[in-house]
Design a protein around this motif. Sequence first.
Motif, PDB file in Angstrom:
ATOM      1  N   SER A  58       0.854  -1.185   0.000  1.00 59.89           N
ATOM      2  CA  SER A  58       0.000   0.000   0.000  1.00 59.89           C
ATOM      3  C   SER A  58       0.885   1.227   0.000  1.00 59.89           C
ATOM      4  N   VAL A  59       0.300   2.375  -0.287  1.00 57.58           N
ATOM      5  CA  VAL A  59       1.083   3.607  -0.357  1.00 57.58           C
ATOM      6  C   VAL A  59       1.698   3.938   0.998  1.00 57.58           C
ATOM      7  N   GLU A  60       1.069   3.495   2.090  1.00 56.37           N
ATOM      8  CA  GLU A  60       1.617   3.755   3.421  1.00 56.37           C
ATOM      9  C   GLU A  60       2.960   3.065   3.622  1.00 56.37           C
ATOM     10  N   TRP A  61       3.203   1.976   2.897  1.00 54.16           N
ATOM     11  CA  TRP A  61       4.476   1.281   3.044  1.00 54.16           C
ATOM     12  C   TRP A  61       5.667   2.173   2.701  1.00 54.16           C
ATOM     13  N   LEU A  62       5.457   3.143   1.826  1.00 53.41           N
ATOM     14  CA  LEU A  62       6.561   4.028   1.441  1.00 53.41           C
ATOM     15  C   LEU A  62       7.095   4.819   2.629  1.00 53.41           C
ATOM     16  N   ARG A  68      -6.605   6.148  -6.520  1.00 54.57           N
ATOM     17  CA  ARG A  68      -7.273   7.392  -6.115  1.00 54.57           C
ATOM     18  C   ARG A  68      -7.854   7.268  -4.708  1.00 54.57           C
ATOM     19  N   ASN A  69      -8.570   6.190  -4.438  1.00 52.50           N
ATOM     20  CA  ASN A  69      -9.183   5.999  -3.124  1.00 52.50           C
ATOM     21  C   ASN A  69      -8.122   5.823  -2.036  1.00 52.50           C
ATOM     22  N   ASP A  70      -7.084   5.075  -2.378  1.00 53.55           N
ATOM     23  CA  ASP A  70      -6.002   4.854  -1.412  1.00 53.55           C
ATOM     24  C   ASP A  70      -5.295   6.160  -1.093  1.00 53.55           C
ATOM     25  N   ARG A  96       4.895  -1.933  -7.843  1.00 54.96           N
ATOM     26  CA  ARG A  96       3.664  -2.663  -7.562  1.00 54.96           C
ATOM     27  C   ARG A  96       2.470  -1.721  -7.482  1.00 54.96           C
ATOM     28  N   LEU A  97       2.661  -0.538  -6.907  1.00 53.57           N
ATOM     29  CA  LEU A  97       1.557   0.421  -6.811  1.00 53.57           C
ATOM     30  C   LEU A  97       1.078   0.850  -8.196  1.00 53.57           C
ATOM     31  N   LYS A  98       2.001   0.985  -9.132  1.00 51.16           N
ATOM     32  CA  LYS A  98       1.637   1.429 -10.477  1.00 51.16           C
ATOM     33  C   LYS A  98       0.858   0.383 -11.261  1.00 51.16           C
ATOM     34  N   GLU A  99       0.863  -0.844 -10.768  1.00 49.80           N
ATOM     35  CA  GLU A  99       0.106  -1.905 -11.436  1.00 49.80           C
ATOM     36  C   GLU A  99      -1.382  -1.856 -11.087  1.00 49.80           C
ATOM     37  N   ARG A 100      -1.762  -1.066 -10.093  1.00 49.30           N
ATOM     38  CA  ARG A 100      -3.158  -1.037  -9.653  1.00 49.30           C
ATOM     39  C   ARG A 100      -4.009  -0.155 -10.565  1.00 49.30           C
ATOM     40  N   PRO A 101      -5.318  -0.399 -10.613  1.00 47.15           N
ATOM     41  CA  PRO A 101      -6.218   0.483 -11.373  1.00 47.15           C
ATOM     42  C   PRO A 101      -6.226   1.887 -10.778  1.00 47.15           C
ATOM     43  N   ARG A 102      -6.529   2.861 -11.600  1.00 48.30           N
ATOM     44  CA  ARG A 102      -6.518   4.251 -11.150  1.00 48.30           C
ATOM     45  C   ARG A 102      -7.515   4.497 -10.025  1.00 48.30           C
ATOM     46  N   LYS A 103      -8.657   3.827 -10.084  1.00 46.81           N
ATOM     47  CA  LYS A 103      -9.672   4.022  -9.049  1.00 46.81           C
ATOM     48  C   LYS A 103      -9.135   3.605  -7.682  1.00 46.81           C
ATOM     49  N   HIS A 104      -8.446   2.477  -7.633  1.00 49.24           N
ATOM     50  CA  HIS A 104      -7.881   2.019  -6.360  1.00 49.24           C
ATOM     51  C   HIS A 104      -6.810   2.985  -5.860  1.00 49.24           C
ATOM     52  N   TYR A 120      -0.170   6.372  -6.182  1.00 44.90           N
ATOM     53  CA  TYR A 120       0.869   5.683  -6.948  1.00 44.90           C
ATOM     54  C   TYR A 120       2.276   5.921  -6.376  1.00 44.90           C
ATOM     55  N   GLY A 121       2.369   6.758  -5.331  1.00 45.08           N
ATOM     56  CA  GLY A 121       3.669   7.047  -4.738  1.00 45.08           C
ATOM     57  C   GLY A 121       4.462   8.093  -5.477  1.00 45.08           C
ATOM     58  N   GLU A 122       3.856   8.744  -6.474  1.00 44.12           N
ATOM     59  CA  GLU A 122       4.575   9.770  -7.239  1.00 44.12           C
ATOM     60  C   GLU A 122       4.766  11.037  -6.417  1.00 44.12           C
ATOM     61  N   ILE A 123       3.823  11.308  -5.516  1.00 45.53           N
ATOM     62  CA  ILE A 123       3.956  12.405  -4.560  1.00 45.53           C
ATOM     63  C   ILE A 123       4.007  11.772  -3.176  1.00 45.53           C
ATOM     64  N   GLY A 124       5.096  11.981  -2.453  1.00 41.23           N
ATOM     65  CA  GLY A 124       5.210  11.438  -1.110  1.00 41.23           C
ATOM     66  C   GLY A 124       4.243  12.131  -0.174  1.00 41.23           C
TER      67      GLY A 124
END
Length: 723
Positions: free
Chosen positions: A457-461, A486-488, A476-484, A536-540
């Motif tokens: 998950s993004v929190e792992w970063l 966005r919500n995450d 791995r985060l980039k493999e997820r659908p955009r909707k997921h 997606y982890g692009e912005i910390g």
Amino acid sequence: MPVVFKDSLEHIIAKGSEYLSEGDLDLIRRAYEFTASSFKRIRLLRMSGEPAIIHPIAVAETLVDWRMDGATIAAGILHDVIEDPKISEYQLHATFKDEVSFLIEGVTKLRKFELKTDVDADTAYHHRIFLSAASDIRVAIIKLADRLHNMHTLRHLPRQKQINNCVETQKIFIPLARFLGMKDVKDAYEDIVLKFMNEEGFLHAEEAFAYAHEKEEPFFTRTGGALHQAMCDAGISSRIVRTDYNLAHFHDECMNAAPLSGEMLSGFLTVVVNDDSECYPALGVVHSLYEHLKGSFDDHLQFETADIKRWLETRVHDRGVPFKIRVMTEEMYDVNRRGIIPYLSEPSKLKRTDFLEKRLSEIHDIMHKMRSQGEPSAVEYMTADLFRNEIFVITEKQDRISLPPESTVLDYAYHLDRNTADQFKRAVVNTRPVSIGYRLRSCDKVEIRTDPNASPSVEWLSFVRTPYARSCIMQRLKERPRKHARNDGREHLMKAVNRIGLVHSGQAGELESLIFPVAEFLQMKSLNEFYEAIGYGEIGIEDAISALRAQRKRSAMLSPEQMLPLIPSHPVFARAYDANTITSDKPFRGPVHVCESCSPVPGDAIVMRTAGRKNMLHRMDCRTLSRRAFWSRKSTVSWGQALNAFFPVRLRLKVFRQEDTHRKIRETITENNARFVTIKADAHSVDGLEMLEVILEIADASMLSSIESQILSLKDVVVAIRI
């Protein structure tokens, strides 16, 4: 054969003949002839005015001292011939065998190793050195010998080139020598860098070291003699060596630190024994002879240090004088000084080579991981992971692995196996469950528990420190659908802002009002795009919070009611100042006081109101001066000689409630040489923010302005204004 410096060549041949074959010696002679002819033709000179051939000969002499093979020595002699425009790569291949040509190209043609990211020219050059070294470690050895002679002749270069070379040596060659365990080379680099980057410090250290060395000589002579006798009595064959620190270490650790009272500063004693089996008995002799200082024993026989050193180290004291003793074998003594060199030159003479083989394997593994990333993190990964200080942890299979300091259990999981780490559930360290962000320490025993349904998950970063683990999670985060994503991202951001109180109501609407201008600044088309970038982890998350804090600061204002003092009539405002504090166009008697409402300081435009024998200074914009009666009794004044005087002022702050905010404010004030008086918080919060009043004493308006701006730059401060 050209006669240029033939004697130097014969010295190399004579020394090399002790261990090289006749074919290798012939290769070295041909390399010398080729280089001397080239340099003579293009008339190359060094900055010292000496013929350029001196440099490759010096590099070759160093390589012979290290007992490197003939191909490496020949490449060391030939490494500068590429300066000759008439010599091509094909000519080198035709004249010398492939092995020599390959090494020359590794040293000189670093541009062939293209990085997959845009970096500045210096960084690209540095990291190509590592890439070329990964293809053949002998390339790194030649570069280290090359740099060693360049540093020894640094005095002939212009000042700017001296600085550039020293900085490059600090960034690249000192860590490289340390990573390869080449202590003698590392120490030489460090001393030369200190000499040219801090000449005053070098001269001071040189003088202080000479004094300490002479003063401590009787102690080491007496102690070394007693220790040798004790070893003989115990039936242990040994020699006792007084080991001196290099000047850079002495300067950094002994002159700039506070060692234990009376501790030996110039060095320590080394007990050198014949066999590994004698190390622990020798240590026992040491502890029977001298009292051991608790908590100061390090065993690096089983687990070598980050710079592949092996020894037993203890700190003891003799008659109240503390000092350090290391115990090691002759082989360890050699490897501890020369690092990887004995393994490359004479591996058959070493009893243990596994840790040296592992270090070479680590270089190749690091480079492989770096190349496989194919992202901007590649350069960061190599810098952070190749030349690191290390911690050592134990796996479930009782293997030892090394990690950078501050690594977490999640970093450990990704170091072991990426697929296992992606299913991380929890970790057990030393038989106790720990959190995902637990920071490991040396000798921790770690077990990883997984869940097939788990995923990053993004929190792992927030819980990883190594660039490799971060890169794996982001992929791995980039493999997820955009909707997921966005919500995450939205959920993660909301948790963070609620935790620090950035949004008072805790509702999405208030948060989005802050996000809109930030997203617009980042040229994002919608809030969803902002949330997706976080997901997606692009912005910390920390970067997002910092941007939202800044936006909150820009939009925050104080109402007139919030400008009223929280601490009225504080005694510090009743202080009287000498009449020399000001100069006036009218005579006056008595001391000078400052108005508590406006608290003027030197640098402010001021007037003085006289009432009876009390002279009150006001700022020109003081609200109490709006009354006409005050103006009828005012005098035009200016600041006089307020020598060493401090004046009280009030600051009003709006801050996010954090445990250490008050401490940071106090530190900012005192670090600027102002005097902190008191701080008080309003009992009622405003917009979810804490209202503070700070009273401090300052010398002038410029000091106040600097303090205001620095306090406002603190991440938890929204408003900082003088009242």
